[in-house]
Design an enzyme around this catalytic site. Structure first.
Site, PDB file in Angstrom:
ATOM      1  N   VAL A 500     -10.499  15.118  25.010  1.00  0.00           N
ATOM      2  CA  VAL A 500     -11.346  14.051  25.545  1.00  0.00           C
ATOM      3  C   VAL A 500     -11.739  14.319  26.994  1.00  0.00           C
ATOM      4  O   VAL A 500     -11.153  15.145  27.674  1.00  0.00           O
ATOM      5  CB  VAL A 500     -10.640  12.681  25.425  1.00  0.00           C
ATOM      6  N   GLU A 501     -12.761  13.591  27.443  1.00  0.00           N
ATOM      7  CA  GLU A 501     -13.308  13.676  28.796  1.00  0.00           C
ATOM      8  C   GLU A 501     -13.673  15.109  29.175  1.00  0.00           C
ATOM      9  O   GLU A 501     -13.391  15.580  30.278  1.00  0.00           O
ATOM     10  CB  GLU A 501     -12.334  13.054  29.814  1.00  0.00           C
ATOM     11  N   GLY A 502     -14.311  15.803  28.255  1.00  0.00           N
ATOM     12  CA  GLY A 502     -14.723  17.178  28.473  1.00  0.00           C
ATOM     13  C   GLY A 502     -13.777  18.135  27.798  1.00  0.00           C
ATOM     14  O   GLY A 502     -12.688  18.405  28.305  1.00  0.00           O
TER      15      GLY A 502
END
Length: 820
Positions: A500-502
């Site tokens: 997640v988040e990149g």
């Protein structure tokens, strides 16, 4: 001989001018003085002087005359530069311009300002933040049971939800004037980490609204009306937020976002208003199943020019905030990445007024920049916090386990094979805490987009390494799931954190160096802008300053490599000084390598992801190495930290050399690769990492009860008694420290056959009879041995319990099917 001396003088002068970064006028004067001196001392005659004048006078005139230089030197380069300049999409441009740069810029540019780093005041928790961590957060942790959350309830129990809302855990980033807690980034990180050490589910639930979500978007970009409408509810917990970005067709490539908003007129709350019809399909949205407020990213279109610009029909990515109860919104189903709430959101022709756009109509099309800037801050807090929790838990528990657990008549932590793993756990934990504190402090100072990308990628990867090492050391104790297992939650969090988040692959191969090279370099982005604006004069100034910068960094890199950086001025004395010198050496090496690479490959570098990743690794290790030095400095350069400092820095320098080596071996132009290698490694690669002796030292230190151990694993949940998994092991460890000399006496007597009996009780009785132990001492050994045996046990469930678990899961599945 005179010719040889003159050549040596020329080489020395060139080196000196390059090393000090002399301006063009100094180079020009040096050329005139050099050839004048050769003529005066008879090294060259009138003919030689004439030839030198024919060669150098036009060159000096060309480069010292601004108009001639621009016309005959800069202009052809400018034309070629524009021809190879890679196209840049709007999303790429906004991603590059979003956020800010910070300390990573110093490391990239080859001449770091160490005094700035040492003088930088890292964030410290306020009394209010410390109280919240020690009281409200501790209380929340005591309420949680991750085993039951994951396997029985598949959710946080209602008392936990109520407590989170009441005490504003969702509102740590919301300013106090809007009813929030207004905590620093470091406080948010520390709170999330403590919760994660007890319950991954709850940590994810708390961190998302404090990361990329409606609250942060409203605080930074919302209109006053929007802030007044939504922030009080988000702060007091009556509103639960989620944010919908990803979907079936879009993950990392936000430019492919298929969700749309069409500007039109329609009826809303009984009135005809100008608004948007939203159609969207979102997936993997945390908190979606329970959300009351939805943040949405979509592409806005105005086919009828209702926004006032008849020539503009496509506005691009836009962010809006809507109620989950709007007609046409389909929400409530769940994915199951774990027990935290995560699910899809669908919408078909959902009509909302234009004031739903975050920031109002003027922010139409400005959504991507909003998202990137908020993500730049959030990913420096949330995922590093999860990683820190797993690392600290693994560090403290593995050290305790290594001393408590004995095999072959020795604590397993004494075996060198085990110490290789426990030293890695210790060293990476030290490095991670240094990185977490500096990065969160940086987020409190600015929005360092490159730093937070490095922190997210590397800290989640270190977590993966640490947890795997801890599992190896624990063996079967680590894989048996149940309430007694303090590692399973950490292990389950790894794939979540790296995704997640990149996603980590994308972050390493495209973002860190790709974004860092353009944002951190003093000339690249301004040169690109000058070319796009067709500004030859600006490009001329930038280009030749860039050339001077490159020449200087090449000279510095070669000189430092040749001398082992022995003459680099370190900002401190003592054990840390050589590491400042080496980081400055490799900072210069990165600067010249990056310049050569971008000059040779240009836009092709975007597709050379492996090369880009390796340079990104160098930049990252420079940042994390400097963070470790800063942490050591701020902690008072304590003697108890020295072994960990050495371990981290030796591994860091080895990683830098390994990354450079892989880069040079795979650079497509072999001649240029050889030249770069010679500049960076004129005497070869020198750093081999930590020695066995140092590994042994860290392997022993992790098993010691000390202030250092407490500091390196501070602010995790252990439990106030021995009923929690971590509390049970910790209390057993502390008891062992108390009675270990007595226990060793007993253990050795048994091993040597000096006592009678088969059971522990019988053997202790024999020890007392033979005066090896007193009655009181035997009782202490017995108390510890009972605790030890209990601590090493794993869970074993009855058939009835397992049947009940299966029935509950079956009922949950049927419920989900009915919802579907």
């Amino acid at each position: 001989m005179s010719v040889l001396i003159s050549l040596i003088v020329a080489i020395a002068a060139i080196w000196a001018l390059a090393y000090v970064g002399a301006p063009l006028v100094a180079w020009s004067a040096a050329v005139v003085i050099y050839f004048g001196a050769l003529a005066i001392f008879g090294v060259i005659g009138p003919v030689g002087l004439l030839i030198a004048a024919i060669i150098f006078v036009p060159l000096l005139a060309l480069f010292n005359s601004q108009s001639l230089r621009r016309k005959y030197a800069t202009k052809p380069i400018f034309k070629g530069f524009k021809a190879v300049l890679p196209p840049m999409s709007d999303t790429e441009r906004e991603a590059l311009e979003a956020g800010s740069t910070w300390w990573e810029t110093e490391m990239f540019r080859g001449k770091p300002d160490w005094q700035y780093l040492l003088d930088f005041k890292r964030t410290k928790l306020t009394d209010e933040e410390r109280s919240f961590l020690d009281n409200e957060t501790e209380t929340l942790c005591e309420m949680l049971d991750e085993w039951e959350i994951m396997n029985v309830h598949h959710d946080i129990p209602k008392p936990g939800w109520d407590y989170i809302r009441k005490h504003k855990f969702f509102a740590m980033l919301i300013p106090k004037e809007h009813g929030g807690l207004g905590f620093s980034a470091l406080a948010q990180s520390t709170v999330v980490a403590k919760i994660a050490s007890r319950s991954l589910t709850t940590a994810v639930t708390v961190m998302v609204p404090n990361s990329l979500g409606p609250g942060e978007l409203l605080v930074h970009y919302g209109t006053k009306e929007q802030q007044d409408k939504w922030l009080p509810g988000l702060a007091n917990g009556s509103e639960i937020p989620c944010f919908g970005l990803t979907g079936p067709e879009v993950g990392s490539d936000a430019g492919a976002l298929p969700d749309t908003g069409i500007v039109c007129k329609g009826e809303y709350n009984g009135e005809q208003v100008l608004g948007m019809k939203l159609t969207f399909s979102k997936r993997w949205i945390t908190l979606a199943p329970v959300a009351t407020v939805i943040g949405l990213a979509f592409k806005l279109f105005d086919p009828d020019g209702l926004l006032g610009d008849k020539d503009k029909t496509a506005y691009g990515i836009t962010c809006a905030l809507i109620s989950s109860q709007e007609p046409g919104v389909d929400i409530g189903r769940r994915h199951f990445p774990g027990a935290f709430m995560n699910g899809p959101i669908y919408g078909k022709d959902v009509f909302v007024p234009l004031d739903a756009i975050i920031g109002g109509q003027e922010k139409a099309g400005g959504g991507w920049r909003m998202l990137v800037e908020c993500l730049s801050a959030g990913r420096g807090i949330s995922l590093p916090a999860l990683s820190s929790a797993a690392a600290k838990t693994a560090y403290r528990m593995t050290g305790a386990w290594g001393r408590v657990r004995r095999q072959f008549k020795l604590p397993i932590g004494k075996f060198e094979g085990v110490q290789e793993a426990t030293a890695r756990i210790s060293g990476l934990n030290y490095k991670m805490e240094a990185a977490r504190v500096l990065t969160a402090s940086g987020v409190d100072h600015c929005t360092p987009s490159v730093v937070t990308a490095m922190a997210k990628y590397h800290m989640t990867e270190w977590m993966r390494t640490i947890v795997n090492d801890a599992m190896d050391v624990h063996g079967g104790r680590g894989i048996q799931q149940g309430p007694r297992n303090y590692l399973s939650g950490c292990y389950q969090s790894v794939p979540i954190a790296i995704t997640v988040e990149g996603a980590n692959i994308l972050t390493r191969s495209l973002m860190i160096f790709g974004q860092g090279a353009i944002r951190c370099h003093p000339f690249i982005f301004p040169e690109m802008e000058a070319a796009r604006e067709d500004d030859l004069e600006e490009f001329d100034d930038l280009l030749w300053a860039h050339v001077g910068h490159s020449v200087n960094r090449a000279a510095r890199a070669f000189t430092f490599g040749l001398t082992g950086a022995a003459f680099v001025k370190a900002p401190v004395s003592g054990v840390a000084a050589p590491y400042y010198q080496q980081l400055e050496r490799f900072s210069s090496a990165l600067a010249i390598s990056a310049d050569v690479t971008m000059g040779m490959l240009g836009g092709e570098l975007k597709r050379k992801e492996l090369l880009s990743a390796r340079l990104g690794d160098v930049l990252s290790e420079l940042y994390f190495g400097s963070a470790t030095l800063k942490y050591f400095y701020d902690e008072g350069e304590k003697e108890e930290d020295v072994a960990h400092l050495h371990y981290v820095m030796l591994e860091c320098l080895k990683n830098i050399e390994t990354a450079f080596d892989g880069f040079f071996r795979n650079f497509p132009n072999r001649l240029i690769a050889g030249i770069m290698r010679f500049l960076v490694f004129p005497t070869g690669m020198a750093h081999k990492g930590a020695s066995d002796k140092l590994i042994n030292k860290l392997g022993d230190q992790i098993m010691e009860a000390s202030a250092f151990r407490d500091r390196l694993s501070a602010d995790i949940y252990l439990g106030s008694d021995g009923t929690s998994a971590t509390g049970r092991m910790e209390k057993t460890f502390q008891k062992l420290v108390e009675v270990e000399p007595l226990y060793d006496t007993f253990f050795k007597a048994v091993a040597k056959g000096e006592v009678d009996g088969l059971t522990v009780d019988e053997r202790l009785k024999s020890c007392v009879e033979k005066r090896l132990l007193t009655n009181a001492e035997a009782k202490q050994v017995k108390e510890y041995d009972d605790m030890r045996y209990d601590a090493i046990l794993t869970d074993a469930f009855s058939k009835e319990y397992m049947a009940d678990m299966a029935n509950m899961k079956h009922e949950d599945h049927r419920l989900e099917s009915r919802v579907a």
